[in-house]
Design a protein around this motif. Structure first.
Motif, PDB file in Angstrom:
ATOM      1  N   UNK A  84      48.840  44.917  47.005  1.00  0.00           N
ATOM      2  CA  UNK A  84      48.654  46.327  46.653  1.00  0.00           C
ATOM      3  C   UNK A  84      49.414  46.597  45.364  1.00  0.00           C
ATOM      4  N   UNK A  85      48.776  47.345  44.466  1.00  0.00           N
ATOM      5  CA  UNK A  85      49.430  47.704  43.201  1.00  0.00           C
ATOM      6  C   UNK A  85      50.077  49.073  43.309  1.00  0.00           C
ATOM      7  N   UNK A  86      51.346  49.144  42.865  1.00  0.00           N
ATOM      8  CA  UNK A  86      52.069  50.395  42.704  1.00  0.00           C
ATOM      9  C   UNK A  86      52.455  50.500  41.236  1.00  0.00           C
ATOM     10  N   UNK A  87      52.861  51.668  40.765  1.00  0.00           N
ATOM     11  CA  UNK A  87      53.246  51.777  39.355  1.00  0.00           C
ATOM     12  C   UNK A  87      54.322  50.759  38.985  1.00  0.00           C
ATOM     13  N   UNK A  88      53.976  49.863  38.064  1.00  0.00           N
ATOM     14  CA  UNK A  88      54.934  48.898  37.555  1.00  0.00           C
ATOM     15  C   UNK A  88      55.090  47.631  38.357  1.00  0.00           C
TER      16      UNK A  88
ATOM     17  N   UNK B 218      51.032  40.845  50.147  1.00  0.00           N
ATOM     18  CA  UNK B 218      50.906  41.284  51.542  1.00  0.00           C
ATOM     19  C   UNK B 218      52.232  41.085  52.260  1.00  0.00           C
ATOM     20  N   UNK B 219      52.597  42.041  53.096  1.00  0.00           N
ATOM     21  CA  UNK B 219      53.876  41.978  53.798  1.00  0.00           C
ATOM     22  C   UNK B 219      54.334  43.356  54.228  1.00  0.00           C
ATOM     23  N   UNK B 220      55.591  43.441  54.675  1.00  0.00           N
ATOM     24  CA  UNK B 220      56.173  44.687  55.190  1.00  0.00           C
ATOM     25  C   UNK B 220      57.150  45.256  54.179  1.00  0.00           C
ATOM     26  N   UNK B 221      57.076  46.592  53.996  1.00  0.00           N
ATOM     27  CA  UNK B 221      57.916  47.278  53.012  1.00  0.00           C
ATOM     28  C   UNK B 221      58.402  48.602  53.582  1.00  0.00           C
ATOM     29  N   UNK B 222      59.457  49.137  52.954  1.00  0.00           N
ATOM     30  CA  UNK B 222      60.034  50.412  53.377  1.00  0.00           C
ATOM     31  C   UNK B 222      59.921  51.406  52.229  1.00  0.00           C
ATOM     32  N   UNK B 223      59.291  52.548  52.489  1.00  0.00           N
ATOM     33  CA  UNK B 223      59.155  53.631  51.510  1.00  0.00           C
ATOM     34  C   UNK B 223      60.187  54.707  51.840  1.00  0.00           C
TER      35      UNK B 223
ATOM     36  N   UNK C 103      37.813  47.076  41.350  1.00  0.00           N
ATOM     37  CA  UNK C 103      36.925  45.921  41.474  1.00  0.00           C
ATOM     38  C   UNK C 103      37.385  44.982  42.571  1.00  0.00           C
ATOM     39  N   UNK C 104      36.463  44.217  43.119  1.00  0.00           N
ATOM     40  CA  UNK C 104      36.735  43.382  44.283  1.00  0.00           C
ATOM     41  C   UNK C 104      37.845  42.376  44.038  1.00  0.00           C
ATOM     42  N   UNK C 105      37.915  41.816  42.815  1.00  0.00           N
ATOM     43  CA  UNK C 105      38.860  40.744  42.543  1.00  0.00           C
ATOM     44  C   UNK C 105      40.269  41.242  42.207  1.00  0.00           C
ATOM     45  N   UNK C 106      40.479  42.567  42.157  1.00  0.00           N
ATOM     46  CA  UNK C 106      41.780  43.129  41.803  1.00  0.00           C
ATOM     47  C   UNK C 106      42.411  43.806  43.019  1.00  0.00           C
ATOM     48  N   UNK C 107      43.769  43.842  43.080  1.00  0.00           N
ATOM     49  CA  UNK C 107      44.426  44.514  44.207  1.00  0.00           C
ATOM     50  C   UNK C 107      44.189  46.012  44.180  1.00  0.00           C
TER      51      UNK C 107
ATOM     52  N   UNK D 146      47.604  53.612  33.335  1.00  0.00           N
ATOM     53  CA  UNK D 146      46.843  54.790  33.777  1.00  0.00           C
ATOM     54  C   UNK D 146      45.519  54.891  33.030  1.00  0.00           C
ATOM     55  N   UNK D 147      45.526  54.571  31.743  1.00  0.00           N
ATOM     56  CA  UNK D 147      44.285  54.612  30.962  1.00  0.00           C
ATOM     57  C   UNK D 147      43.284  53.596  31.510  1.00  0.00           C
ATOM     58  N   UNK D 148      43.782  52.412  31.874  1.00  0.00           N
ATOM     59  CA  UNK D 148      42.888  51.384  32.413  1.00  0.00           C
ATOM     60  C   UNK D 148      42.334  51.796  33.771  1.00  0.00           C
ATOM     61  N   UNK D 149      43.194  52.366  34.641  1.00  0.00           N
ATOM     62  CA  UNK D 149      42.738  52.799  35.958  1.00  0.00           C
ATOM     63  C   UNK D 149      41.709  53.929  35.851  1.00  0.00           C
ATOM     64  N   UNK D 150      41.927  54.842  34.913  1.00  0.00           N
ATOM     65  CA  UNK D 150      40.966  55.935  34.719  1.00  0.00           C
ATOM     66  C   UNK D 150      39.610  55.390  34.281  1.00  0.00           C
ATOM     67  N   UNK D 151      39.630  54.361  33.447  1.00  0.00           N
ATOM     68  CA  UNK D 151      38.382  53.750  32.996  1.00  0.00           C
ATOM     69  C   UNK D 151      37.663  53.059  34.154  1.00  0.00           C
ATOM     70  N   UNK D 152      38.432  52.388  35.035  1.00  0.00           N
ATOM     71  CA  UNK D 152      37.830  51.653  36.149  1.00  0.00           C
ATOM     72  C   UNK D 152      37.283  52.607  37.206  1.00  0.00           C
TER      73      UNK D 152
END
Length: 229
Positions: free
Chosen positions: A37-41, A46-51, A99-103, A127-133
């Motif tokens: 999963x992609x987060x900013x930066x 895959x795994x367990x995380x704490x927010x 896209x399918x091949x990206x997280x 952000x510019x790239x995500x807006x385009x996708x």
């Protein structure tokens, strides 16, 4: 639009497998992802995380993501409030379509029972790239290589809209070249009719008949004179 939001909601629930334990002050939530999963930066495998929300009274929209045992901060994210009309009794994660091949890119995190969540702000180039996708606006900010939580609090957030493609213009009609014009047949122009002077009739006969008539009259006059003599 409703179908799309429903699909994203169901897809988000597939990622949040164990959002069981949470603390109300810092919104501590344990989440397990079954794929990257992609987060900013950062891209989390895959795994367990704490927010958690940053322990701050002045800003309740800075999210910190830890590893499973909370011994390491993986990323600190600036967010803005994302409101919803109906709160849910479970943690909800919303993702951007990719896209399918990206997280998948995590867009927002909603704590159980709250009617607002945290919508993540991405660095401007990403952000510019995500807006385009995705074809949707994405929150962005100017990012530095290393930032403190205090610097994040003063960051300016803007929405990056997807770029619009310029409409294709029709090609202008081509004009024939000068050489082509020269080879074209030239139409014949009508010949001008000669103008006759006013009051003068055109000559319609030869003067020879008049000369012959004069000669005959002369002969007649001569015979007449000889007879009288």
């Amino acid at each position: 639009m409703l179908k799309r939001m429903t699909a994203l909601f169901c897809f988000a629930m597939l990622f949040a497998i164990f959002p069981a334990r949470a603390d109300e002050w810092n919104n501590k939530t344990i989440v397990t992802f079954s794929q990257p999963v992609e987060l900013p930066g950062v891209v989390l495998p895959s795994g367990t995380y704490v927010f958690k929300l940053l322990n701050s009274l002045s800003n309740r929209h800075i999210v910190q993501v830890f590893n499973a045992d909370e011994t390491k901060i993986l990323t600190t994210i600036l967010a803005i409030p994302n409101y919803r009309l109906t709160p849910s009794g479970e943690t909800v994660l919303r993702f951007d379509e990719r896209p399918k091949e990206q997280p998948e890119a995590l867009r927002a995190w909603f704590y159980p029972g709250d009617n607002f969540g945290q919508e993540f702000v991405y660095p401007k180039p990403r952000a510019m790239r995500l807006a385009e996708i995705t074809g949707q606006p994405v929150l962005s900010r100017e990012a530095k290589p290393i930032e403190t939580p205090e610097e994040l609090k003063s960051a300016t957030v803007v929405a990056i809209a997807p770029a619009r493609k310029a409409p294709e213009m029709a090609a202008p009609p081509t004009r024939p070249s000068v050489e082509a014009d020269r080879t074209a047949p030239v139409p014949e122009l009508p010949r001008p009719i000669p103008e006759l002077p006013v009051g003068k009739l055109p000559d319609t006969a030869s003067p020879l008949p008049l000369v012959a008539l004069a000669g005959i009259l002369s002969l007649g006059v001569a015979r007449l004179l000889n007879g009288r003599r």
